[in-house]
Design a protein around this motif. Sequence first.
Motif, mmCIF file in Angstrom:
data_model
loop_
_atom_site.group_PDB
_atom_site.id
_atom_site.type_symbol
_atom_site.label_atom_id
_atom_site.label_comp_id
_atom_site.label_asym_id
_atom_site.label_seq_id
_atom_site.Cartn_x
_atom_site.Cartn_y
_atom_site.Cartn_z
ATOM 1 N N ASP A 126 -8.848 -5.828 -12.435
ATOM 2 C CA ASP A 126 -7.629 -5.169 -12.892
ATOM 3 C C ASP A 126 -7.282 -3.920 -12.083
ATOM 4 N N THR A 127 -8.239 -3.420 -11.313
ATOM 5 C CA THR A 127 -7.985 -2.227 -10.495
ATOM 6 C C THR A 127 -8.366 -2.483 -9.046
ATOM 7 N N ASP A 128 -8.338 -3.740 -8.658
ATOM 8 C CA ASP A 128 -8.808 -4.140 -7.335
ATOM 9 C C ASP A 128 -8.014 -3.447 -6.229
ATOM 10 N N THR A 129 -8.722 -2.849 -5.282
ATOM 11 C CA THR A 129 -8.067 -2.167 -4.169
ATOM 12 C C THR A 129 -7.074 -3.079 -3.457
ATOM 13 N N LEU A 130 -7.434 -4.343 -3.319
ATOM 14 C CA LEU A 130 -6.583 -5.284 -2.598
ATOM 15 C C LEU A 130 -5.296 -5.590 -3.346
ATOM 16 N N LEU A 131 -5.306 -5.413 -4.675
ATOM 17 C CA LEU A 131 -4.167 -5.802 -5.502
ATOM 18 C C LEU A 131 -3.351 -4.611 -6.002
ATOM 19 N N CYS A 132 -3.788 -3.394 -5.689
ATOM 20 C CA CYS A 132 -3.037 -2.197 -6.081
ATOM 21 C C CYS A 132 -2.118 -1.795 -4.929
ATOM 22 N N TRP A 133 -0.855 -2.174 -5.026
ATOM 23 C CA TRP A 133 0.103 -1.926 -3.952
ATOM 24 C C TRP A 133 0.985 -0.726 -4.285
ATOM 25 N N SER B 79 6.454 -0.417 5.740
ATOM 26 C CA SER B 79 6.042 0.455 4.647
ATOM 27 C C SER B 79 4.599 0.148 4.254
ATOM 28 N N LEU B 80 4.012 1.058 3.490
ATOM 29 C CA LEU B 80 2.644 0.841 3.027
ATOM 30 C C LEU B 80 2.554 -0.418 2.179
ATOM 31 N N ARG B 81 3.549 -0.640 1.337
ATOM 32 C CA ARG B 81 3.523 -1.824 0.478
ATOM 33 C C ARG B 81 3.574 -3.110 1.311
ATOM 34 N N GLU B 82 4.386 -3.107 2.349
ATOM 35 C CA GLU B 82 4.474 -4.286 3.214
ATOM 36 C C GLU B 82 3.139 -4.553 3.904
ATOM 37 N N LEU B 83 2.485 -3.503 4.348
ATOM 38 C CA LEU B 83 1.179 -3.670 4.979
ATOM 39 C C LEU B 83 0.143 -4.184 3.976
ATOM 40 N N GLN B 84 0.189 -3.656 2.761
ATOM 41 C CA GLN B 84 -0.755 -4.091 1.734
ATOM 42 C C GLN B 84 -0.559 -5.571 1.393
ATOM 43 N N ALA B 85 0.687 -5.980 1.234
ATOM 44 C CA ALA B 85 0.960 -7.383 0.917
ATOM 45 C C ALA B 85 0.549 -8.292 2.072
ATOM 46 N N ARG B 86 0.826 -7.858 3.292
ATOM 47 C CA ARG B 86 0.479 -8.644 4.476
ATOM 48 C C ARG B 86 -1.034 -8.794 4.622
ATOM 49 N N THR B 87 -1.771 -7.757 4.272
ATOM 50 C CA THR B 87 -3.230 -7.801 4.362
ATOM 51 C C THR B 87 -3.836 -8.625 3.242
ATOM 52 N N ALA B 88 -3.278 -8.503 2.051
ATOM 53 C CA ALA B 88 -3.852 -9.177 0.886
ATOM 54 C C ALA B 88 -3.604 -10.674 0.886
ATOM 55 N N GLY C 294 -6.677 -22.874 -8.559
ATOM 56 C CA GLY C 294 -5.883 -22.775 -9.773
ATOM 57 C C GLY C 294 -5.722 -21.368 -10.301
ATOM 58 N N VAL C 295 -6.487 -20.428 -9.749
ATOM 59 C CA VAL C 295 -6.397 -19.040 -10.214
ATOM 60 C C VAL C 295 -5.174 -18.365 -9.605
ATOM 61 N N GLN C 296 -4.519 -17.544 -10.387
ATOM 62 C CA GLN C 296 -3.389 -16.764 -9.900
ATOM 63 C C GLN C 296 -3.752 -15.283 -9.952
ATOM 64 N N LEU C 297 -3.744 -14.641 -8.788
ATOM 65 C CA LEU C 297 -4.051 -13.214 -8.695
ATOM 66 C C LEU C 297 -2.754 -12.451 -8.471
ATOM 67 N N ASN C 298 -2.424 -11.569 -9.388
ATOM 68 C CA ASN C 298 -1.163 -10.830 -9.319
ATOM 69 C C ASN C 298 -1.414 -9.375 -8.930
ATOM 70 N N PRO C 299 -0.468 -8.743 -8.227
ATOM 71 C CA PRO C 299 -0.590 -7.312 -7.943
ATOM 72 C C PRO C 299 -0.772 -6.524 -9.240
#
Length: 299
Positions: A119-126, A143-152, A166-171
């Motif tokens: 729930d607080t995963d560094t990769l998913l906190c944009w 932007s930072l958000r674009e870089l985070q999404a591109r990396t994740a 089948g798992v869905q990981l959401n920001p």
Amino acid sequence: MSKRFWKDVRIQTDAGGAHTVHLDTRPVRNPQTKVPLPIPSSKPHLATAIALEWDLLTSAQQALRAHLIPLTSIASRAHDLALQDAAAATSEAGPASTAAHQCRTMRDDIIKALLPYLDTDTLLCWAPPPPKDADPTLSVVPSLRELQARTAQPIISYLTSSIWPGVQLNPSLEDGSILPSQQSAETRAIIQGWLTGLNAWELVGLERAVLAGKSLCVGARLLCEWGESFTDVRQALKSSGSQSAERFGVEEAARACSLEVAWQTGRWGEVEDTHDVEKEDLRRQFGSTLLIVSGTSSP
């Protein structure tokens, strides 16, 4: 401070293939069980690294400081968990279900501590998207958000297609909220089941990676890239020519977990003896994970 009592450090291998590190004639022992610390036969590189740790010590007192023998400490933790798992398996085969439950305490505690990172995963906190009325001359592209999404995205794609299908990981941070949103109960249940199935060395190695990078996703990706149990997954992806088969090591994991720091220091500069030290320490922690989970069957 007295000098160390040993002169030479060597590795011995028993008839079953397990490695032990010896200080002259004395084996390095697990501090909890007091028995010689066995390193699995498939991990000679780990035994070599532990031997080097002890060879660099200049006194016996230094061996009391866990930060000076980090690989010995984490290997001992994995050995403790392996012993508890074996005891639990034996207890479950018999009538003493209470004893089996007690033997599972360490594994259950590790899993209980790791799951909240979803729930607080560094990769998913944009970062939030830039305001629509922001001055374009002051905007940074990307932007930072674009870089985070591109990396994740490649990491999430790998995990949800090859490891947790089948798992869905959401920001975790959406709509400008400062409070992370929880992943679904189904996602948590699937990942909890996956964690339960890891062997002792993999689970302890994953624990080290998650605590270092504050990311269960990055830790899982690193484990799957180097863990001995995931050889078939890696070979299948390589045979299919999938882009997910691209290598993921210490550098990739460190970049994914420190993206915001790198972005900010790229704009404003580093604080000497702070950012640079943290950068190297993160790589050291991920490197220890690789040594713990990998073996002769790993890439």
